[in-house]
Motif scaffolding. Structure first.
Motif, PDB file in Angstrom:
ATOM      1  N   HIS A 281     -58.514-118.504 -13.118  1.00  0.00           N
ATOM      2  CA  HIS A 281     -57.383-119.418 -12.944  1.00  0.00           C
ATOM      3  C   HIS A 281     -57.860-120.858 -13.194  1.00  0.00           C
ATOM      4  O   HIS A 281     -58.940-121.244 -12.735  1.00  0.00           O
ATOM      5  N   PRO A 282     -57.082-121.651 -13.935  1.00  0.00           N
ATOM      6  CA  PRO A 282     -57.524-123.009 -14.295  1.00  0.00           C
ATOM      7  C   PRO A 282     -57.970-123.864 -13.114  1.00  0.00           C
ATOM      8  O   PRO A 282     -58.887-124.686 -13.250  1.00  0.00           O
ATOM      9  N   PHE A 283     -57.345-123.693 -11.950  1.00  0.00           N
ATOM     10  CA  PHE A 283     -57.751-124.497 -10.786  1.00  0.00           C
ATOM     11  C   PHE A 283     -59.221-124.270 -10.472  1.00  0.00           C
ATOM     12  O   PHE A 283     -59.984-125.218 -10.240  1.00  0.00           O
ATOM     13  N   TYR A 284     -59.650-122.994 -10.460  1.00  0.00           N
ATOM     14  CA  TYR A 284     -61.046-122.673 -10.132  1.00  0.00           C
ATOM     15  C   TYR A 284     -61.956-122.946 -11.320  1.00  0.00           C
ATOM     16  O   TYR A 284     -63.114-123.347 -11.152  1.00  0.00           O
ATOM     17  N   GLU A 285     -61.432-122.755 -12.515  1.00  0.00           N
ATOM     18  CA  GLU A 285     -62.200-123.036 -13.718  1.00  0.00           C
ATOM     19  C   GLU A 285     -62.600-124.508 -13.775  1.00  0.00           C
ATOM     20  O   GLU A 285     -63.718-124.858 -14.188  1.00  0.00           O
ATOM     21  N   ASN A 286     -61.714-125.358 -13.326  1.00  0.00           N
ATOM     22  CA  ASN A 286     -61.990-126.799 -13.328  1.00  0.00           C
ATOM     23  C   ASN A 286     -63.012-127.211 -12.275  1.00  0.00           C
ATOM     24  O   ASN A 286     -63.592-128.296 -12.354  1.00  0.00           O
ATOM     25  N   LEU A 287     -63.230-126.337 -11.286  1.00  0.00           N
ATOM     26  CA  LEU A 287     -64.209-126.639 -10.243  1.00  0.00           C
ATOM     27  C   LEU A 287     -65.633-126.271 -10.669  1.00  0.00           C
ATOM     28  O   LEU A 287     -66.592-126.672 -10.017  1.00  0.00           O
ATOM     29  N   GLY A 288     -65.760-125.506 -11.744  1.00  0.00           N
ATOM     30  CA  GLY A 288     -67.085-125.096 -12.210  1.00  0.00           C
ATOM     31  C   GLY A 288     -67.072-123.700 -12.773  1.00  0.00           C
ATOM     32  O   GLY A 288     -66.133-122.921 -12.589  1.00  0.00           O
ATOM     33  N   ARG A 289     -68.111-123.368 -13.473  1.00  0.00           N
ATOM     34  CA  ARG A 289     -68.252-122.063 -14.117  1.00  0.00           C
ATOM     35  C   ARG A 289     -68.261-120.934 -13.083  1.00  0.00           C
ATOM     36  O   ARG A 289     -68.951-121.011 -12.063  1.00  0.00           O
ATOM     37  N   VAL A 290     -67.474-119.891 -13.345  1.00  0.00           N
ATOM     38  CA  VAL A 290     -67.481-118.690 -12.515  1.00  0.00           C
ATOM     39  C   VAL A 290     -68.157-117.593 -13.330  1.00  0.00           C
ATOM     40  O   VAL A 290     -67.568-116.999 -14.234  1.00  0.00           O
ATOM     41  N   LYS A 291     -69.396-117.333 -13.014  1.00  0.00           N
ATOM     42  CA  LYS A 291     -70.240-116.471 -13.843  1.00  0.00           C
ATOM     43  C   LYS A 291     -69.712-115.039 -13.948  1.00  0.00           C
ATOM     44  O   LYS A 291     -69.908-114.360 -14.969  1.00  0.00           O
ATOM     45  N   ALA A 292     -69.033-114.566 -12.914  1.00  0.00           N
ATOM     46  CA  ALA A 292     -68.623-113.159 -12.866  1.00  0.00           C
ATOM     47  C   ALA A 292     -67.729-112.752 -14.034  1.00  0.00           C
ATOM     48  O   ALA A 292     -67.727-111.593 -14.451  1.00  0.00           O
ATOM     49  N   ILE A 293     -66.962-113.682 -14.592  1.00  0.00           N
ATOM     50  CA  ILE A 293     -66.059-113.332 -15.685  1.00  0.00           C
ATOM     51  C   ILE A 293     -66.816-113.055 -16.979  1.00  0.00           C
ATOM     52  O   ILE A 293     -66.346-112.308 -17.844  1.00  0.00           O
ATOM     53  N   GLU A 294     -68.001-113.609 -17.109  1.00  0.00           N
ATOM     54  CA  GLU A 294     -68.686-113.587 -18.403  1.00  0.00           C
ATOM     55  C   GLU A 294     -69.114-112.189 -18.836  1.00  0.00           C
ATOM     56  O   GLU A 294     -69.113-111.875 -20.025  1.00  0.00           O
ATOM     57  N   THR A 295     -69.485-111.353 -17.900  1.00  0.00           N
ATOM     58  CA  THR A 295     -69.945-110.006 -18.254  1.00  0.00           C
ATOM     59  C   THR A 295     -68.795-109.019 -18.432  1.00  0.00           C
ATOM     60  O   THR A 295     -69.008-107.913 -18.950  1.00  0.00           O
ATOM     61  N   VAL A 296     -67.586-109.393 -18.012  1.00  0.00           N
ATOM     62  CA  VAL A 296     -66.469-108.439 -18.084  1.00  0.00           C
ATOM     63  C   VAL A 296     -65.327-108.908 -18.981  1.00  0.00           C
ATOM     64  O   VAL A 296     -64.427-108.121 -19.272  1.00  0.00           O
ATOM     65  N   ARG A 297     -65.341-110.160 -19.426  1.00  0.00           N
ATOM     66  CA  ARG A 297     -64.202-110.688 -20.184  1.00  0.00           C
ATOM     67  C   ARG A 297     -63.844-109.786 -21.367  1.00  0.00           C
ATOM     68  O   ARG A 297     -62.680-109.515 -21.636  1.00  0.00           O
ATOM     69  N   PHE A 298     -64.866-109.329 -22.091  1.00  0.00           N
ATOM     70  CA  PHE A 298     -64.624-108.472 -23.251  1.00  0.00           C
ATOM     71  C   PHE A 298     -65.194-107.074 -23.017  1.00  0.00           C
ATOM     72  O   PHE A 298     -65.845-106.490 -23.879  1.00  0.00           O
ATOM     73  N   SER A 299     -64.952-106.564 -21.820  1.00  0.00           N
ATOM     74  CA  SER A 299     -65.376-105.214 -21.472  1.00  0.00           C
ATOM     75  C   SER A 299     -64.145-104.336 -21.260  1.00  0.00           C
ATOM     76  O   SER A 299     -63.035-104.832 -21.062  1.00  0.00           O
ATOM     77  N   ILE A 300     -64.360-103.044 -21.283  1.00  0.00           N
ATOM     78  CA  ILE A 300     -63.287-102.065 -21.118  1.00  0.00           C
ATOM     79  C   ILE A 300     -63.674-101.087 -20.016  1.00  0.00           C
ATOM     80  O   ILE A 300     -64.757-100.494 -20.049  1.00  0.00           O
ATOM     81  N   THR A 301     -62.790-100.905 -19.031  1.00  0.00           N
ATOM     82  CA  THR A 301     -62.977 -99.843 -18.055  1.00  0.00           C
ATOM     83  C   THR A 301     -62.367 -98.571 -18.614  1.00  0.00           C
ATOM     84  O   THR A 301     -61.158 -98.499 -18.848  1.00  0.00           O
ATOM     85  N   ALA A 302     -63.199 -97.576 -18.853  1.00  0.00           N
ATOM     86  CA  ALA A 302     -62.734 -96.320 -19.444  1.00  0.00           C
ATOM     87  C   ALA A 302     -62.651 -95.196 -18.426  1.00  0.00           C
ATOM     88  O   ALA A 302     -61.881 -94.254 -18.593  1.00  0.00           O
ATOM     89  N   VAL A 303     -63.450 -95.304 -17.362  1.00  0.00           N
ATOM     90  CA  VAL A 303     -63.580 -94.200 -16.410  1.00  0.00           C
ATOM     91  C   VAL A 303     -63.660 -94.744 -15.000  1.00  0.00           C
ATOM     92  O   VAL A 303     -64.142 -95.861 -14.768  1.00  0.00           O
ATOM     93  N   ARG A 304     -63.163 -93.968 -14.057  1.00  0.00           N
ATOM     94  CA  ARG A 304     -63.209 -94.347 -12.639  1.00  0.00           C
ATOM     95  C   ARG A 304     -63.750 -93.171 -11.844  1.00  0.00           C
ATOM     96  O   ARG A 304     -63.427 -92.019 -12.116  1.00  0.00           O
ATOM     97  N   GLY A 305     -64.564 -93.487 -10.813  1.00  0.00           N
ATOM     98  CA  GLY A 305     -65.173 -92.447 -10.001  1.00  0.00           C
ATOM     99  C   GLY A 305     -66.525 -92.029 -10.565  1.00  0.00           C
ATOM    100  O   GLY A 305     -66.857 -92.323 -11.708  1.00  0.00           O
ATOM    101  N   CYS A 306     -67.320 -91.353  -9.731  1.00  0.00           N
ATOM    102  CA  CYS A 306     -68.649 -90.908 -10.156  1.00  0.00           C
ATOM    103  C   CYS A 306     -69.074 -89.713  -9.325  1.00  0.00           C
ATOM    104  O   CYS A 306     -69.024 -89.767  -8.089  1.00  0.00           O
ATOM    105  N   PHE A 307     -69.478 -88.635  -9.979  1.00  0.00           N
ATOM    106  CA  PHE A 307     -69.961 -87.458  -9.248  1.00  0.00           C
ATOM    107  C   PHE A 307     -71.488 -87.422  -9.198  1.00  0.00           C
ATOM    108  O   PHE A 307     -72.086 -86.388  -8.935  1.00  0.00           O
TER     109      PHE A 307
END
Length: 568
Positions: A281-307
């Motif tokens: 969100h621009p409000f938080y973006e203007n306060l500084g870099r939020v690193k967590a978005i960088e690894t997922v911005r262009f990622s795809i969740t294909a599967v959920r759960g793990c056995f």
């Protein structure tokens, strides 16, 4: 445009021509409107069903809680994507200086035991508004649990926070049902995927089989009782087993209803194609870099759960062992959305989930009867897991993504189970193709090398890791590429002493040919099997005594020894 985000201020609420919100989420993360973050996921889902949803991110005062006014239905509270104690302290119990989910990366916005703190703030600001707690912190602390940071057994976070109801696991079905019930004035009893507390039990409730586990007073004093509690929770918490678990805590009863059914592929498809902004969100973006978005911005969740059922992993207890996956059509549609974003540079950085290559796998026994008492992958992969077409579905998916216009590279950055690949009859085909979807280094998690430690971790033998590593790197060389397998390791896990740590050091020196930087000290997080073994110093399933190092200096020495390959 700010108005396309879920509102965080009254100005944004009014811009949507709303007078009042129905639901307000309070979270310990900055607001990132991306499906990798639970608040955005649930907020968009509720929005799609007609509810007016707002977000209060990283509040530090009661005045912050008042910012969006009183909601019509309820407040939803989460510590964020990480348990707040894990986020705030290292494995040596030192205060962390950084936080990837906070603008500027400084760890100064998430309080310890954030769920309890946020609920207290809400109760000060608005009396009598229903409060729903959820997310990883609440989910794994729903019963009495060992808390490593205070070194004691604590009560359910539901009792400690005095919230009205707790949602455990992936909460889409439960949150929608809670909203409908509150909207229509119905009580919150009996909702799948939730925990409530009562002063007395319903004597005539025959909707579910009722199983009582040892009470808080007993498990806080007896480690054998704690182990008995853990076994029952693990064996009986399954959507296919219609069991209501009850634990007495003081004069109250904590009541867990069976888990929600996992989302269907159709439901997952719809959920991940909701209109996310996919940025901070621009409000938080203007306060500084939020690193967590960088690894997922262009990622795809294909599967959920793990056995996989790794002993130290929270995913088994949060997302569950029932694996569901999206359709190829939905995933390809999301990739097309990413390619239209202005800062897309041709690379899909990850296609996966908790374990990427579980995409396409099913088990008819688990789907019909629930999780077996035995593990699906330990000590070896169960024969009920498909070996043929299931294994190559993931590779086929990657190939289809790669063929889309504007997509130059597709990588797998999520966890890969190499033992599952080696089990497949198409193992060599998968390995050969996986080379093409690896960015320089394929990160695997053997976690240790000593057989006794691996046994307690529920991880495959180190020989399988070496076999996979050899075959992958040979395939890379045949293709004229320099790509390698990098291992992640854990030290200080139950069962590891001097002998086992030296064994790991010798393994690294002999077989890896590099100094591993991805070495972490085991942190006993609530709800896992490893934490139970750490606390009770026994295997709860066999009663076997387990050696445990609890001295922080020794655990740190174990880590440094592996990194620097030093013999003391």
């Amino acid at each position: 445009m700010v108005g396309l985000f879920l509102p965080i201020t009254m100005e944004e609420v009014q811009r949507r021509k709303w007078n009042k919100l129905d639901i307000i989420f309070v979270t310990g993360d900055a607001y990132i409107d991306h499906p990798s973050f639970g608040v955005a996921l649930l907020g968009r889902l509720l929005e799609s069903k007609g509810y007016k949803v707002g977000i209060i991110a990283q509040p530090v005062s009661v005045e912050d809680i008042k910012r969006l006014g009183r909601p019509n239905l309820f407040f939803g509270v989460t510590s964020g994507s990480v348990d707040s104690m894990v986020a705030n302290y290292t494995a040596s119990k030192k205060k962390r200086k950084s936080d990837d989910y906070t603008p500027g990366g400084i760890n100064n916005r998430r309080p310890d035991r954030a769920v309890i703190q946020y609920v207290n703030m809400i109760k000060q600001a608005f009396k009598d508004v229903p409060i729903v707690v959820g997310g990883i912190e609440a989910s794994l602390r729903r019963f009495a649990h060992y808390d490593w940071w205070s070194d004691k057994v604590r009560k359910s976070i539901l009792v400690d926070s005095k919230a009205d109801i707790l949602v455990y696991g992936m909460g889409e079905h439960a949150v929608l049902e809670i909203a409908k019930r509150i909207e229509t004035g119905k009580n919150l009893d009996g909702i799948l995927g939730t925990v409530i507390w009562k002063s007395e039990l319903d004597k005539l409730d025959e909707s579910f089989e009722i199983v009582e586990i040892p009470p808080f007073e007993e498990v806080s004093q007896s480690k054998d009782a704690y182990n008995e509690m853990y076994k029952k929770i693990i064996h009986l918490t399954d959507p296919m087993k219609k069991i209501k678990i009850v634990q007495k805590q003081d004069t109250r009863y904590v009541i867990q209803y069976p888990p929600s059914m996992p989302l269907s592929s159709k439901e997952l498809d719809e959920l991940y194609l909701l209109p996310y902004e996919r940025r901070v969100h621009p409000f938080y973006e203007n306060l500084g870099r939020v690193k967590a978005i960088e690894t997922v911005r262009f990622s795809i969740t294909a599967v959920r759960g793990c056995f996989g059922n790794c002993s130290f992993c929270a995913i088994t207890h949060h997302q569950g062992t029932h694996v569901t996956f999206r359709s190829e059509e939905s995933i390809l549609e999301e990739v097309k959305i990413l390619t239209k974003m202005p800062d897309f540079r041709g690379t899909i950085v990850d296609v996966g989930g908790p374990t990427a290559n579980m995409y396409g796998y099913t088990c008819t026994i688990r789907e019909k009867n629930g999780q077996c008492l035995k593990s699906c992958m330990f000590p070896k992969v169960c024969k009920s897991i498909g070996r043929e077409d299931s294994a190559i579905k993931f590779i086929n998916l990657l190939q289809k993504i790669k063929s889309l216009p504007k997509v130059n590279h597709v990588f797998v950055g999520s966890g890969i189970r190499h033992d599952l690949i080696l089990y497949s009859t198409d193992a060599q085909y998968i390995i050969e193709n996986l080379v093409d979807y690896t960015s320089g280094q394929l990160k695997l998690a053997p976690e240790h090398a000593h057989p006794n430690v691996l046994k307690l971790m529920h991880k495959p033998s180190i020989e399988l890791f070496l076999e996979f590593k050899k075959r992958f790197e040979e395939a890379s060389r045949r293709k004229g590429q320099e790509k390698y397998v990098i291992g992640y390791f854990i030290v200080g896990h139950p069962g590891e002493g001097e002998k086992e740590n030296l064994y790991l050091m010798e393994f690294v020196k002999k077989h890896l040919g590099y100094i591993p930087q991805q070495v972490q000290i085991f942190t006993p997080t609530p709800g896992t099997l490893s934490t139970t073994m750490y606390y009770t110093q026994k295997d709860p399933f066999t009663g076997e005594k387990i050696f445990v190092i609890k001295d922080e200096k020794t655990r740190e020495k174990f880590k440094q020894r592996i990194i620097f390959q030093r013999r003391d």
